[in-house]
Design an enzyme around this catalytic site. Structure first.
Site, mmCIF file in Angstrom:
data_model
loop_
_atom_site.group_PDB
_atom_site.id
_atom_site.type_symbol
_atom_site.label_atom_id
_atom_site.label_comp_id
_atom_site.label_asym_id
_atom_site.label_seq_id
_atom_site.Cartn_x
_atom_site.Cartn_y
_atom_site.Cartn_z
ATOM 1 N N GLY A 124 0.818 -1.199 0.000
ATOM 2 C CA GLY A 124 0.000 0.000 0.000
ATOM 3 C C GLY A 124 0.854 1.251 0.000
ATOM 4 N N PHE A 125 0.212 2.385 -0.100
ATOM 5 C CA PHE A 125 0.913 3.670 -0.157
ATOM 6 C C PHE A 125 1.832 3.865 1.045
ATOM 7 C CE2 PHE A 125 0.038 8.396 0.847
ATOM 8 C CZ PHE A 125 1.268 8.799 0.325
ATOM 9 N N ILE A 126 1.281 3.795 2.236
ATOM 10 C CA ILE A 126 2.087 4.009 3.441
ATOM 11 C C ILE A 126 2.981 2.807 3.705
ATOM 12 C CG2 ILE A 126 1.997 4.386 5.942
ATOM 13 C CD1 ILE A 126 -0.699 5.866 5.426
ATOM 14 N N TYR B 279 -16.228 3.612 7.780
ATOM 15 C CA TYR B 279 -14.772 3.423 7.821
ATOM 16 C C TYR B 279 -14.230 3.838 9.186
ATOM 17 C CZ TYR B 279 -9.886 4.819 7.320
ATOM 18 O OH TYR B 279 -8.530 4.999 7.519
#
Length: 333
Positions: free
Chosen positions: A12-14, A154
């Site tokens: 993922g991005f992070i 979320y």
């Protein structure tokens, strides 16, 4: 001897940026990612391709909510530290497909907690979100605030993760730090996030949607600053002695920590930074607030500073310029 860390959501991005930093720091990194198609899998594959050549990186493609996956991974690698980033992200998508959040965020985190109960790490750090602050209007957000009124499903699942982790920390003496990160941006960022959406529209000559008529602000946090905060927290294991302004539980080795830039930037200023970096003025469509969203976020990161001496280094104008430079290169503009 190298230390071993498990990173969930490693493509993922992070997670990608975190794995790069941990490998550079000499860790043995075990990464797991489901490579789901919530957004362009090619972006995830591009991130992963930068990690796999490193012999200190071990990759597994699997869903953490699948039974026994994490148990077997812990049994094989016995990680000293765990950093849990795997999740179904996105406020707006949680309105369209809430069940995916139950599977990834609730069941997936439960599987992780059970694996840690069987093979306890020295410290586990689990990602939460600034969205947990929900309907709070007092700012900056501080960890001791009540967080009972989440505005999206979320956010509700991430708040649930905090509560679930606290119960395991109390029952099984598992040291847990929950970190609430704010609006993270930078190279390799997700296509569903505002920096990517705005930049792609500007380069393609499309108008951008500006919600709440531009009356919004965010604590924009550059991704390498966030990663620095996470890495610094690995050895800040919750114990029994609180520090100044602590959120340490009175009954468990469990702490909640904000990681942010400690500065709330107006949305129109952020858009202006993208316009400056691209050299193009955006056509703007001003719209009402979206369901589940909040008008502002702003982190009080003083606890993180007390624990780790963390200070963010990247100004928004510089961070946006680096994101746009990456975007130009990645998409050959």
């Amino acid at each position: 001897m190298s230390r071993t860390v498990l990173v969930t959501g490693s493509s993922g991005f992070i997670g990608f940026h975190l794995c790069k930093r941990l490998l550079a720091d000499g860790w043995q990194v075990v990464g797991i990612d489901a490579m789901t198609d919530y957004y362009d899998v090619g972006l995830k594959e591009g991130r992963l391709a930068q990690l796999t050549p490193n012999e200190a990186f071990t990759n597994l493609t699997a869903r953490i909510e699948d039974p026994d996956v994490l148990h077997d991974l812990f049994e094989a690698h016995r990680p000293e530290a765990v950093i849990h980033l795997a999740a179904q992200a996105g406020v707006r998508y949680s309105i369209e497909n809430p069940e995916s959040y139950v599977q990834a965020n609730l069941i997936g985190t439960f599987r992780l907690l059970e694996a840690m109960r069987a093979f306890p790490p020295k410290h586990s750090l689990l990602a939460s979100t600034s969205s947990a602050y929900g309907a709070n209007t007092k700012m900056p957000y501080a960890e001791q605030m009540k967080t009972d009124h989440q505005m999206s499903f979320y956010a509700a699942t991430k708040k649930s993760n905090e509560v679930m982790a606290h119960s395991y920390a109390h029952l099984y003496d598992l040291p847990v730090t929950m970190f609430r990160f704010f609006t993270v941006y930078g190279p390799w960022g997700r296509p569903d996030m505002a920096p990517h959406l705005f930049t792609s529209a500007i380069f393609e000559g499309r108008p951008i949607n500006v919600f709440n008529h531009g009356e919004m602000s965010r604590d924009f946090t550059y991704v390498t600053d966030l990663v620095d905060g996470i890495v610094r927290l690995i050895d800040a294991v919750p114990g029994t002695e609180p520090v100044e302004g602590d959120s340490l539980s009175p009954v468990a080795p469990h702490r909640i920590v904000n990681i942010g830039n400690s500065d709330s930037v107006p949305l129109m200023e952020f858009i202006g930074a993208i316009e400056a970096a691209t050299g193009i003025e955006a056509e703007k469509i001003f719209m009402d607030m979206q369901p589940g969203d909040v008008p502002a976020t702003w982190a009080d990161a003083s606890l993180l500073q007390h624990l780790t001496q963390y200070k963010p280094k990247t100004q928004v104008t510089d961070g946006v310029a680096q994101f746009v430079a990456w975007y130009r290169d990645y998409y050959s503009i």
